[in-house]
Motif scaffolding. Structure first.
Motif, short mmCIF file in Angstrom:
data_model
loop_
_atom_site.label_atom_id
_atom_site.label_comp_id
_atom_site.label_asym_id
_atom_site.label_seq_id
_atom_site.Cartn_x
_atom_site.Cartn_y
_atom_site.Cartn_z
N GLY A 32 0.79 -1.22 0.00
CA GLY A 32 0.00 0.00 0.00
C GLY A 32 0.82 1.27 0.00
N SER A 33 2.14 1.14 -0.08
CA SER A 33 2.99 2.34 0.04
C SER A 33 3.20 3.07 -1.27
CB SER A 33 4.35 1.95 0.64
OG SER A 33 5.08 1.14 -0.27
N SER A 34 2.97 2.40 -2.39
CA SER A 34 3.30 3.02 -3.67
C SER A 34 2.14 3.84 -4.22
CB SER A 34 3.69 1.96 -4.69
OG SER A 34 3.87 2.58 -5.95
N PRO A 35 2.41 5.09 -4.61
CA PRO A 35 1.36 5.89 -5.27
C PRO A 35 0.87 5.22 -6.56
CG PRO A 35 3.34 7.22 -4.87
CD PRO A 35 3.67 5.81 -4.48
N LEU A 36 1.71 4.36 -7.13
CA LEU A 36 1.31 3.69 -8.38
C LEU A 36 0.19 2.69 -8.18
CD1 LEU A 36 4.76 3.16 -10.16
CD2 LEU A 36 3.05 4.94 -10.55
N ASN A 37 -0.10 2.33 -6.92
CA ASN A 37 -1.28 1.49 -6.67
C ASN A 37 -2.55 2.14 -7.21
OD1 ASN A 37 -0.52 -0.89 -5.18
ND2 ASN A 37 0.09 0.45 -3.52
N TYR A 38 -2.56 3.49 -7.20
CA TYR A 38 -3.77 4.21 -7.57
C TYR A 38 -3.69 4.82 -8.97
CZ TYR A 38 -3.68 3.66 -2.58
OH TYR A 38 -3.56 3.11 -1.33
N GLU A 39 -2.64 4.47 -9.69
CA GLU A 39 -2.45 5.04 -11.02
C GLU A 39 -3.32 4.27 -12.03
OE1 GLU A 39 -0.40 7.78 -12.24
OE2 GLU A 39 -2.02 7.26 -13.58
N THR A 40 -4.22 4.98 -12.71
CA THR A 40 -5.11 4.30 -13.66
C THR A 40 -5.03 4.92 -15.05
OG1 THR A 40 -6.93 5.76 -13.02
CG2 THR A 40 -6.79 3.65 -11.88
N ARG A 41 -4.18 5.93 -15.23
CA ARG A 41 -4.09 6.56 -16.55
C ARG A 41 -3.37 5.65 -17.54
NH1 ARG A 41 -1.30 12.01 -14.50
NH2 ARG A 41 -0.21 10.41 -13.31
N SER A 42 -3.58 5.92 -18.83
CA SER A 42 -2.81 5.16 -19.80
C SER A 42 -1.42 5.76 -19.90
CB SER A 42 -3.51 5.12 -21.16
OG SER A 42 -3.95 6.38 -21.52
N GLY A 43 -0.48 4.89 -20.15
CA GLY A 43 0.92 5.31 -20.19
C GLY A 43 1.81 4.09 -20.12
N ILE A 44 3.08 4.33 -19.83
CA ILE A 44 4.06 3.26 -19.82
C ILE A 44 4.73 3.21 -18.46
CG2 ILE A 44 6.14 2.34 -20.90
CD1 ILE A 44 4.14 2.45 -22.99
N TYR A 45 4.91 2.00 -17.96
CA TYR A 45 5.69 1.78 -16.75
C TYR A 45 7.08 1.31 -17.17
CZ TYR A 45 1.27 2.10 -14.28
OH TYR A 45 0.07 2.55 -13.79
N TYR A 46 8.08 2.10 -16.77
CA TYR A 46 9.47 1.82 -17.12
C TYR A 46 10.20 1.22 -15.92
CZ TYR A 46 8.67 4.97 -21.07
OH TYR A 46 8.18 5.56 -22.20
N CYS A 47 11.25 0.45 -16.21
CA CYS A 47 12.17 0.01 -15.16
C CYS A 47 12.85 1.24 -14.57
CB CYS A 47 13.21 -0.94 -15.76
SG CYS A 47 14.53 -1.39 -14.62
N ALA A 48 12.83 1.36 -13.24
CA ALA A 48 13.46 2.52 -12.60
C ALA A 48 14.99 2.46 -12.73
CB ALA A 48 13.07 2.57 -11.13
N GLY A 49 15.51 1.29 -13.04
CA GLY A 49 16.96 1.15 -13.14
C GLY A 49 17.51 1.53 -14.50
N CYS A 50 16.86 1.06 -15.57
CA CYS A 50 17.44 1.24 -16.91
C CYS A 50 16.45 1.86 -17.89
CB CYS A 50 17.96 -0.09 -17.44
SG CYS A 50 16.64 -1.26 -17.82
N HIS A 51 15.24 2.19 -17.42
CA HIS A 51 14.24 2.89 -18.23
C HIS A 51 13.73 2.08 -19.42
CE1 HIS A 51 16.30 6.71 -16.46
NE2 HIS A 51 15.52 6.12 -15.59
N THR A 52 13.84 0.77 -19.35
CA THR A 52 13.22 -0.09 -20.36
C THR A 52 11.71 -0.15 -20.11
OG1 THR A 52 15.19 -1.46 -20.57
CG2 THR A 52 13.10 -2.48 -21.21
N PRO A 53 10.88 -0.01 -21.15
CA PRO A 53 9.43 -0.15 -20.96
C PRO A 53 9.09 -1.58 -20.55
CG PRO A 53 9.95 0.84 -23.10
CD PRO A 53 11.24 0.32 -22.54
#
Ligand code: ZN
Length: 131
Positions: A32-53
């Motif tokens: 429950g700590s991540s704000p991304l739990n509530y993210e519902t928009r369209s878009g891309i989730y990238y690796c935080a380490g190397c920015h790969t989609p």
């Protein structure tokens, strides 16, 4: 040469201590700590380490598990291995490119895949689709 492995670990300098704990040491962020739990928009989730989609917004669903969950993944973006830690047998998920630990995949997701990629939000960077 002291900087021989610099390229391999280039991403490390960009990351917080908590991100390093999760991504390099196979940690888990608090549920429950991540704000991304509530993210519902369209878009891309990238690796935080190397920015790969890794995931598209339309692969995400609300599993109620406390972490961002996806029912599938962008082709070849992640690799998995069997994880025997914590007296459980789970399937660990990591970035195919930089090997950062992302989370686990469980066989209790929605159809058509039946998979639930349970991913630490801290291992991801979200960029919403420009309209
Ligand atoms: Zn990566």
């Amino acid at each position: 040469m002291t900087n021989q492995s610099k390229k391999e670990f280039l991403w490390v300098s960009d990351l917080s201590a908590e991100q390093l704990r999760v991504m390099r040491d196979h940690g888990t962020e608090p549920p429950g700590s991540s704000p991304l739990n509530y993210e519902t928009r369209s878009g891309i989730y990238y690796c935080a380490g190397c920015h790969t989609p890794l995931f598209h917004g339309d692969m995400k669903y609300d599993s109620g598990c406390g972490w961002p969950a996806f029912f599938t993944v962008i082709d070849n973006a992640v690799e998995t291995e069997i994880d025997h830690s914590h007296h459980m047998v789970r399937t660990e998920v990591h970035c195919a490119k930089c090997k950062a630990h992302l989370g686990h995949v469980f066989p209790d997701g929605p159809q058509p895949t039946g998979e639930r990629y349970c991913i630490n939000g801290i291992s991801l960077k979200f960029k919403k689709e420009e309209s």
